[in-house]
Design an enzyme around this catalytic site. Structure first.
Site, short mmCIF file in Angstrom:
data_model
loop_
_atom_site.label_atom_id
_atom_site.label_comp_id
_atom_site.label_asym_id
_atom_site.label_seq_id
_atom_site.Cartn_x
_atom_site.Cartn_y
_atom_site.Cartn_z
CD GLU A 97 22.68 -37.56 36.32
OE1 GLU A 97 22.54 -36.43 36.85
OE2 GLU A 97 22.83 -37.72 35.09
CD GLU A 109 19.09 -34.56 34.83
OE1 GLU A 109 19.25 -33.42 34.34
OE2 GLU A 109 19.52 -34.91 35.94
#
Length: 460
Positions: free
Chosen positions: A322, A188
């Protein structure tokens, strides 16, 4: 893995000695790459789950207080030592894909070469092998890893040197694995608030920050593609801008140029974070106990439609690397509804694979190897049954019409063929049958063809 062979003699005696150097570590060299597009691969990946808080565990305290082994890091954030039965359990519970987040800096050399620990690499490979042997797709990434990537804007060259060194080593170690192994460029962290803050209301620095994201992803693709073996055709997962759907769908985000045309894009879904992440009120939001209002369902639909129209409809598949929700201070039915709804929103659109975030004792019990919530488990399996159609297995390797390995075209495969290929690589001769010598099927003759030829000779 054999990295280098020094040819000092081209005699049959030397060739025979090379035969004796083959080891079990080379067995993955025979894995095929199937004749499937990345869109077909992503659709075949079904439902996925993360091996979270395990190999991405990091922190100076682990090095200080641990015993210096991979297991010290593997268990530092609460995971038990991963076993083959634990991995087989994912497949037995109906999951098709396993994402393995990794902090490659753990046990890394400190001499500036950024050499990954052989022991750490071997442990990640062992778990990867267990997952592949269980017929799971595997995503291996470079995770947060202590946050060193945050320094890229101010220490660009050193950060890129480390990033490139990591993927050079990982690509080399896994180059002979088949296409059920997927590399993911990052997690991320591609996006720099110090350069551009999306909440600032200003566009100053926005193009620069997106430029860094695009640079990192392009470097990742270039490294993997030039590393040889199956990596020339490996399916790759490209991290979006902070894996935010809105930011990844921004026109400034560019998919990297890929000569193989085999890339998917990665986004995450934790919306709204007041429900999925907060367990108590914070200065930036009030913790939500429930989820599932008309407005929240509409928001989910809008976000999934956005990635579909931006990427899937243009031929670029999406992996939600995710999605998840904490269970602390939450309505259990709302958590179940959220996870089921996100999974269905992805699968029902096609070309989007949902990979649920999970850590020890959250959704999957790492001691019993079973899902903890039977109703959630049933919901996920029902969605898989409804939306996932597994692709029949085909490979790019046609039925051989010639004797593969017969480089000198004498009607047999023997040590003389090994010598012939060695002479060719040294520039001291030609191949009578170039295609028969190209055992890797990668349109070039290299050391990996010699490795496969040795294997053929050993098994005769």
């Amino acid at each position: 893995m054999i990295r280098k062979i020094i040819f000092t003699s081209l005699s049959a005696v030397m060739a025979a000695s090379l035969l004796g150097s083959y080891s079990a570590a080379d067995t993955r060299a025979a894995q095929p790459m199937r004749d499937m597009t990345t869109m077909e691969i992503v659709n075949d990946m079904g439902i996925g789950i993360n091996l979270g808080n395990t190999f991405e565990s990091s922190g100076d305290w682990i090095e200080q207080w641990g015993d210096g082994t991979p297991n010290a890091y593997e268990t530092a954030w609460g995971s038990p030592t991963v076993t083959e039965d634990l991995i087989k359990g994912y497949a037995a519970e109906g999951f098709d894909s396993l994402r393995i987040p990794v902090a490659w800096s753990n046990m890394m050399s400190k001499d500036g070469s950024f050499a990954i620990s052989d022991k750490y690499m071997a442990r990640v490979k062992q778990v990867t092998d267990w997952a592949l042997d269980a017929d799971l797709y595997v995503i291996v990434n470079l995770h947060w890893d202590g946050g060193w990537l945050e320094k890229l804007p101010t220490d660009h060259d050193n950060v890129m040197k480390k990033y490139n060194a990591i993927w050079t080593q990982v690509s080399d170690e896994f180059k002979d694995y088949g296409d059920k192994l997927i590399f993911e460029s990052q997690n991320e962290e591609l996006g720099w608030n110090d350069v551009w803050n999306q909440w600032s209301g200003s566009t100053n620095g926005k193009a620069e920050s997106f430029g860094y994201v695009n640079e990192v992803n392009q470097s990742f693709v270039d490294i993997v593609r030039k590393s040889g073996g199956n990596n020339a055709k490996r399916h790759l997962l490209i991290s979006g801008y902070n894996t935010s759907i809105d930011l990844t769908c921004d026109p400034l985000f560019k998919m990297p140029t890929d000569p193989a045309g085999r890339c998917a894009v990665s986004v995450h879904y934790y919306t709204p974070s007041t429900f999925t992440i907060l367990t108590e009120d914070a200065d930036w939001g009030k913790s939500a106990y429930t989820w599932g209002s008309d407005a929240e369902l509409a928001e989910l639909k809008q976000q999934m439609d956005l990635v579909k129209t931006t990427f899937v409809d243009k031929g670029i598949p999406v992996i939600i690397g995710e999605y998840g929700a904490t269970k602390d201070n939450k309505d259990p039915e709302s958590v179940r509804r959220y996870l089921t709804s996100v999974c269905e929103a992805a699968l029902s659109r096609g070309g989007i694979c949902p990979v649920m975030w999970d850590v020890t004792d959250l959704h999957y019990d790492r001691k019993t190897y079973k899902m903890k919530d039977n109703e959630l488990h049933s919901n996920l399996l029902a969605l898989k049954e409804k939306y996932v159609t597994k692709t029949p297995v085909t490979t790019t390797e046609p039925a051989p019409s010639k004797l593969m390995g017969d480089a000198n075209k004498d009607g047999a495969v023997n040590v003389s063929d090994l010598v012939t290929v060695q002479q060719f690589l040294l520039g001291n001769g030609d191949l009578a049958d170039w295609e028969a010598a190209d055992l890797c099927q990668d349109t070039e003759i290299n050391i990996y063809d010699i490795i496969l030829l040795r294997k053929l000779l050993i098994t005769q």
